[in-house]
Design a protein around this motif. Sequence first.
Motif, PDB file in Angstrom:
ATOM      1  N   SER A 102       0.800  -1.226   0.000  1.00 53.41           N
ATOM      2  CA  SER A 102       0.000   0.000   0.000  1.00 53.41           C
ATOM      3  C   SER A 102       0.831   1.273   0.000  1.00 53.41           C
ATOM      4  O   SER A 102       0.270   2.364  -0.153  1.00 53.41           O
ATOM      5  N   ALA A 103       2.130   1.161   0.171  1.00 52.73           N
ATOM      6  CA  ALA A 103       2.982   2.349   0.264  1.00 52.73           C
ATOM      7  C   ALA A 103       2.829   3.256  -0.952  1.00 52.73           C
ATOM      8  O   ALA A 103       2.873   4.482  -0.832  1.00 52.73           O
ATOM      9  N   LYS A 104       2.609   2.670  -2.111  1.00 54.71           N
ATOM     10  CA  LYS A 104       2.513   3.460  -3.339  1.00 54.71           C
ATOM     11  C   LYS A 104       1.274   4.361  -3.379  1.00 54.71           C
ATOM     12  O   LYS A 104       1.249   5.332  -4.118  1.00 54.71           O
ATOM     13  N   VAL A 105       0.251   4.059  -2.578  1.00 50.81           N
ATOM     14  CA  VAL A 105      -0.953   4.890  -2.581  1.00 50.81           C
ATOM     15  C   VAL A 105      -0.990   5.879  -1.415  1.00 50.81           C
ATOM     16  O   VAL A 105      -1.924   6.670  -1.309  1.00 50.81           O
ATOM     17  N   PHE A 106       0.023   5.841  -0.560  1.00 55.79           N
ATOM     18  CA  PHE A 106       0.077   6.783   0.560  1.00 55.79           C
ATOM     19  C   PHE A 106       0.202   8.203   0.042  1.00 55.79           C
ATOM     20  O   PHE A 106       1.011   8.500  -0.822  1.00 55.79           O
ATOM     21  N   ASP A 107      -0.615   9.083   0.594  1.00 61.00           N
ATOM     22  CA  ASP A 107      -0.584  10.505   0.240  1.00 61.00           C
ATOM     23  C   ASP A 107      -0.531  11.303   1.534  1.00 61.00           C
ATOM     24  O   ASP A 107      -1.505  11.342   2.287  1.00 61.00           O
ATOM     25  N   SER A 108       0.592  11.936   1.792  1.00 61.69           N
ATOM     26  CA  SER A 108       0.771  12.680   3.038  1.00 61.69           C
ATOM     27  C   SER A 108      -0.161  13.876   3.149  1.00 61.69           C
ATOM     28  O   SER A 108      -0.306  14.442   4.225  1.00 61.69           O
ATOM     29  N   MET A 109      -0.818  14.243   2.056  1.00 59.66           N
ATOM     30  CA  MET A 109      -1.790  15.344   2.110  1.00 59.66           C
ATOM     31  C   MET A 109      -3.117  14.865   2.714  1.00 59.66           C
ATOM     32  O   MET A 109      -3.905  15.675   3.186  1.00 59.66           O
ATOM     33  N   ASN A 110      -3.371  13.558   2.699  1.00 60.98           N
ATOM     34  CA  ASN A 110      -4.621  13.012   3.229  1.00 60.98           C
ATOM     35  C   ASN A 110      -4.524  12.624   4.699  1.00 60.98           C
ATOM     36  O   ASN A 110      -5.495  12.762   5.441  1.00 60.98           O
ATOM     37  N   CYS A 111      -3.391  12.088   5.112  1.00 58.27           N
ATOM     38  CA  CYS A 111      -3.218  11.685   6.503  1.00 58.27           C
ATOM     39  C   CYS A 111      -1.727  11.514   6.789  1.00 58.27           C
ATOM     40  O   CYS A 111      -0.919  11.475   5.866  1.00 58.27           O
ATOM     41  N   SER A 112      -1.427  11.370   8.055  1.00 54.14           N
ATOM     42  CA  SER A 112      -0.034  11.141   8.425  1.00 54.14           C
ATOM     43  C   SER A 112       0.344   9.694   8.112  1.00 54.14           C
ATOM     44  O   SER A 112      -0.513   8.827   7.953  1.00 54.14           O
ATOM     45  N   GLU A 113       1.619   9.462   8.048  1.00 58.39           N
ATOM     46  CA  GLU A 113       2.121   8.111   7.809  1.00 58.39           C
ATOM     47  C   GLU A 113       1.660   7.158   8.910  1.00 58.39           C
ATOM     48  O   GLU A 113       1.233   6.027   8.633  1.00 58.39           O
ATOM     49  N   THR A 114       1.705   7.605  10.136  1.00 49.75           N
ATOM     50  CA  THR A 114       1.299   6.769  11.260  1.00 49.75           C
ATOM     51  C   THR A 114      -0.186   6.426  11.171  1.00 49.75           C
ATOM     52  O   THR A 114      -0.575   5.278  11.405  1.00 49.75           O
ATOM     53  N   THR A 115      -1.016   7.384  10.820  1.00 49.52           N
ATOM     54  CA  THR A 115      -2.447   7.125  10.663  1.00 49.52           C
ATOM     55  C   THR A 115      -2.686   6.116   9.554  1.00 49.52           C
ATOM     56  O   THR A 115      -3.503   5.197   9.696  1.00 49.52           O
TER      57      THR A 115
END
Length: 113
Positions: free
Chosen positions: A78-91
């Motif tokens: 799922s790392a490729k869909v992470f967007d720091s504008m939507n939530c924090s990495e921890t969340t």
Amino acid sequence: MIQAAAREIISDGPALKNSLTAGSVNVLQRIAGGDQAAVDECTRLHGHLIWDWSRKFTDSTQEAETAARDIFADILDSAKVFDSMNCSETTFIKQICIRRLMGSTMRAAGNTI
């Protein structure tokens, strides 16, 4: 019980605050880029939390190990869909944990998701 444990996981407790460092900000983006060191860093930064949650939702050490391994596989996928504008990495990581652990718990109880 599942909902109460999920609420506890979502809340920002001392363990979560202790796990956050300046180096963790871009770990998922680095993982998505194929950086093996980022995978190791993610394990170091978030592994203890994932292990604690896995133990809480499972009945044995073997089940917890399987759950933690599955969670890390989900994080890598799922790392490729992470967007720091939507939530924090921890969340983002907490959401993956909750989904995986609640799904496993429900399947073990014979319920469908």
